[in-house]
Design a protein around this motif. Structure first.
Motif, PDB file in Angstrom:
ATOM      1  N   LEU A  48       0.811  -1.208   0.000  1.00  0.00           N
ATOM      2  CA  LEU A  48       0.000   0.000   0.000  1.00  0.00           C
ATOM      3  C   LEU A  48       0.847   1.261   0.000  1.00  0.00           C
ATOM      4  O   LEU A  48       1.833   1.368   0.730  1.00  0.00           O
ATOM      5  CB  LEU A  48      -0.925   0.014   1.221  1.00  0.00           C
ATOM      6  N   PHE A  49       0.457   2.211  -0.849  1.00  0.00           N
ATOM      7  CA  PHE A  49       1.030   3.543  -0.847  1.00  0.00           C
ATOM      8  C   PHE A  49      -0.091   4.503  -0.467  1.00  0.00           C
ATOM      9  O   PHE A  49      -1.144   4.507  -1.103  1.00  0.00           O
ATOM     10  CB  PHE A  49       1.591   3.907  -2.222  1.00  0.00           C
ATOM     11  N   ILE A  50       0.126   5.289   0.564  1.00  0.00           N
ATOM     12  CA  ILE A  50      -0.934   6.158   1.079  1.00  0.00           C
ATOM     13  C   ILE A  50      -0.438   7.596   1.173  1.00  0.00           C
ATOM     14  O   ILE A  50       0.667   7.854   1.650  1.00  0.00           O
ATOM     15  CB  ILE A  50      -1.413   5.674   2.463  1.00  0.00           C
ATOM     16  N   GLY A  51      -1.261   8.509   0.707  1.00  0.00           N
ATOM     17  CA  GLY A  51      -0.937   9.930   0.813  1.00  0.00           C
ATOM     18  C   GLY A  51      -0.866  10.622  -0.534  1.00  0.00           C
ATOM     19  O   GLY A  51      -0.988   9.992  -1.592  1.00  0.00           O
ATOM     20  N   CYS A  55       0.186   7.889  -6.000  1.00  0.00           N
ATOM     21  CA  CYS A  55      -0.036   7.243  -7.296  1.00  0.00           C
ATOM     22  C   CYS A  55       1.262   7.180  -8.097  1.00  0.00           C
ATOM     23  O   CYS A  55       1.473   6.253  -8.885  1.00  0.00           O
ATOM     24  CB  CYS A  55      -1.129   7.954  -8.084  1.00  0.00           C
ATOM     25  N   TYR A  56       2.146   8.176  -7.897  1.00  0.00           N
ATOM     26  CA  TYR A  56       3.437   8.157  -8.581  1.00  0.00           C
ATOM     27  C   TYR A  56       4.328   7.046  -8.037  1.00  0.00           C
ATOM     28  O   TYR A  56       5.076   6.397  -8.792  1.00  0.00           O
ATOM     29  CB  TYR A  56       4.139   9.503  -8.431  1.00  0.00           C
ATOM     30  N   GLU A  57       4.258   6.827  -6.717  1.00  0.00           N
ATOM     31  CA  GLU A  57       5.036   5.735  -6.116  1.00  0.00           C
ATOM     32  C   GLU A  57       4.578   4.392  -6.674  1.00  0.00           C
ATOM     33  O   GLU A  57       5.395   3.501  -6.934  1.00  0.00           O
ATOM     34  CB  GLU A  57       4.880   5.757  -4.595  1.00  0.00           C
ATOM     35  N   CYS A 170      -3.817  -1.059  -8.453  1.00  0.00           N
ATOM     36  CA  CYS A 170      -5.072  -0.321  -8.302  1.00  0.00           C
ATOM     37  C   CYS A 170      -4.866   1.065  -7.701  1.00  0.00           C
ATOM     38  O   CYS A 170      -4.044   1.245  -6.794  1.00  0.00           O
ATOM     39  CB  CYS A 170      -6.040  -1.095  -7.399  1.00  0.00           C
ATOM     40  N   ILE A 171      -5.633   2.006  -8.216  1.00  0.00           N
ATOM     41  CA  ILE A 171      -5.732   3.335  -7.620  1.00  0.00           C
ATOM     42  C   ILE A 171      -7.218   3.596  -7.410  1.00  0.00           C
ATOM     43  O   ILE A 171      -7.930   3.990  -8.345  1.00  0.00           O
ATOM     44  CB  ILE A 171      -5.117   4.422  -8.524  1.00  0.00           C
ATOM     45  N   PRO A 172      -7.733   3.345  -6.216  1.00  0.00           N
ATOM     46  CA  PRO A 172      -9.171   3.560  -5.975  1.00  0.00           C
ATOM     47  C   PRO A 172      -9.516   5.044  -5.996  1.00  0.00           C
ATOM     48  O   PRO A 172      -8.753   5.882  -5.497  1.00  0.00           O
ATOM     49  CB  PRO A 172      -9.386   2.955  -4.586  1.00  0.00           C
ATOM     50  N   THR A 173     -10.659   5.360  -6.572  1.00  0.00           N
ATOM     51  CA  THR A 173     -11.110   6.759  -6.622  1.00  0.00           C
ATOM     52  C   THR A 173     -12.206   7.033  -5.611  1.00  0.00           C
ATOM     53  O   THR A 173     -12.613   8.175  -5.429  1.00  0.00           O
ATOM     54  CB  THR A 173     -11.643   7.096  -8.030  1.00  0.00           C
ATOM     55  N   THR A 174     -12.695   5.982  -4.974  1.00  0.00           N
ATOM     56  CA  THR A 174     -13.704   6.132  -3.927  1.00  0.00           C
ATOM     57  C   THR A 174     -13.295   5.310  -2.717  1.00  0.00           C
ATOM     58  O   THR A 174     -12.512   4.371  -2.831  1.00  0.00           O
ATOM     59  CB  THR A 174     -15.092   5.655  -4.402  1.00  0.00           C
ATOM     60  N   LEU A 206      -1.212  -6.531  -6.634  1.00  0.00           N
ATOM     61  CA  LEU A 206       0.151  -6.512  -6.104  1.00  0.00           C
ATOM     62  C   LEU A 206       0.382  -5.272  -5.253  1.00  0.00           C
ATOM     63  O   LEU A 206       1.101  -5.314  -4.251  1.00  0.00           O
ATOM     64  CB  LEU A 206       1.160  -6.552  -7.259  1.00  0.00           C
ATOM     65  N   ALA A 207      -0.208  -4.147  -5.669  1.00  0.00           N
ATOM     66  CA  ALA A 207      -0.039  -2.896  -4.935  1.00  0.00           C
ATOM     67  C   ALA A 207      -1.216  -1.970  -5.223  1.00  0.00           C
ATOM     68  O   ALA A 207      -1.836  -2.038  -6.291  1.00  0.00           O
ATOM     69  CB  ALA A 207       1.272  -2.217  -5.305  1.00  0.00           C
ATOM     70  N   SER A 208      -1.501  -1.101  -4.260  1.00  0.00           N
ATOM     71  CA  SER A 208      -2.566  -0.120  -4.415  1.00  0.00           C
ATOM     72  C   SER A 208      -2.108   1.214  -3.853  1.00  0.00           C
ATOM     73  O   SER A 208      -1.327   1.256  -2.897  1.00  0.00           O
ATOM     74  CB  SER A 208      -3.840  -0.571  -3.682  1.00  0.00           C
ATOM     75  N   ALA A 209      -2.606   2.283  -4.454  1.00  0.00           N
ATOM     76  CA  ALA A 209      -2.266   3.625  -3.993  1.00  0.00           C
ATOM     77  C   ALA A 209      -3.544   4.351  -3.595  1.00  0.00           C
ATOM     78  O   ALA A 209      -4.442   4.532  -4.421  1.00  0.00           O
ATOM     79  CB  ALA A 209      -1.537   4.408  -5.078  1.00  0.00           C
ATOM     80  N   VAL A 210      -3.622   4.736  -2.337  1.00  0.00           N
ATOM     81  CA  VAL A 210      -4.761   5.513  -1.851  1.00  0.00           C
ATOM     82  C   VAL A 210      -4.324   6.980  -1.844  1.00  0.00           C
ATOM     83  O   VAL A 210      -3.724   7.456  -0.890  1.00  0.00           O
ATOM     84  CB  VAL A 210      -5.198   5.046  -0.449  1.00  0.00           C
TER      85      VAL A 210
END
Length: 237
Positions: A48-51, A55-57, A170-174, A206-210
């Motif tokens: 997880l990438f948060i902040g 999305c760039y990470e 994934c990059i969730p928008t909601t 594999l990874a998601s960015a919030v």
């Protein structure tokens, strides 16, 4: 013993067995089966990438893991709002090829998934990046497994139907759906509108960015509705 009970419960979720069941009963059965399965089977967790700018990470990780030709899956509304542009511009700067498919609809059907699959196969994509809500992410999961296994989406409904999955990010928008971290996906039949469930640990991204900057780009009522969804989940827990 517990593992056997969990597997038997999940087998009851096939399209034929739930065809005549009431919606509430099916929903409760799915929830119990997923809980039982989670208790006895190892479920991978996405990185997880948060902040802000996360999305760039995520894009950097995707590139470092070998993605050279990415299928970006989203919906027409998000595309019109320009939500994917933040990512596509970054990929262009990094000289990474991508193809955008914005045909996902709410409660995606098998025909929608098959269209996205054709788009990915025809363009020889080697990774999938979902940018959207639960419907977009669910469709992306089935596209990724279908392309990797060369099986039709309908054949992937049920328990542990895939032997492998394409790299999925994934990059969730909601907020609130949690699809970016789960092992399930729901797809609807085009004619009957019956929903089928696929469960497989391989579909966990594999990874998601919030990224709150991307979520902030949504219409205010969507942000509010999904925010209430998150609060409801927290209260239930």
């Amino acid at each position: 013993m517990h593992a056997t009970k969990a597997l038997n419960a999940l087998k009851l979720l096939s399209p034929n067995s739930i065809q005549h069941a009431g919606y509430l009963a099916v929903a409760k059965t799915r929830a119990k089966a997923l809980h039982a399965f989670a208790m006895v089977a190892p479920i991978p967790r996405p990185q997880l990438f948060i902040g802000e700018q996360s999305c760039y990470e995520l894009c950097d990780l995707m590139i470092n893991e070998g993605a050279t030709n990415v299928l970006i899956v989203t919906d027409a509304v998000l595309n019109q709002l320009g939500v994917p542009e933040k990512v596509t511009t970054y990929l262009e700067d990094k000289r990474v090829s991508y193809h955008l498919f914005d045909g996902i609809t709410p409660d995606p059907t098998f025909s929608v998934v098959e269209e996205g699959l054709r788009h990915s196969v025809d363009n020889h994509c080697d990774a999938i990046l979902a940018i959207g809500g639960g419907s977009v992410i669910d469709a992306s999961k089935i596209i990724a497994m279908s392309q990797a296994t060369k099986r039709k989406p309908q054949q992937l409904m049920g328990l542990l139907k895939a032997s492998k999955c394409m790299p999925l990010y994934c990059i969730p928008t909601t907020a609130g759906t949690g699809s970016e971290a789960t092992l399930g996906a729901v797809i609807s039949d085009d004619k009957t509108h019956q929903k089928s469930l696929s469960i497989d640990p391989r579909m966990v991204p594999l990874a998601s960015a919030v990224d709150p900057v991307i979520m902030k780009g949504m219409p205010p009522h969507i942000t509010a509705d999904t925010g209430i969804d998150v609060l409801t989940h927290a209260l239930e827990a």
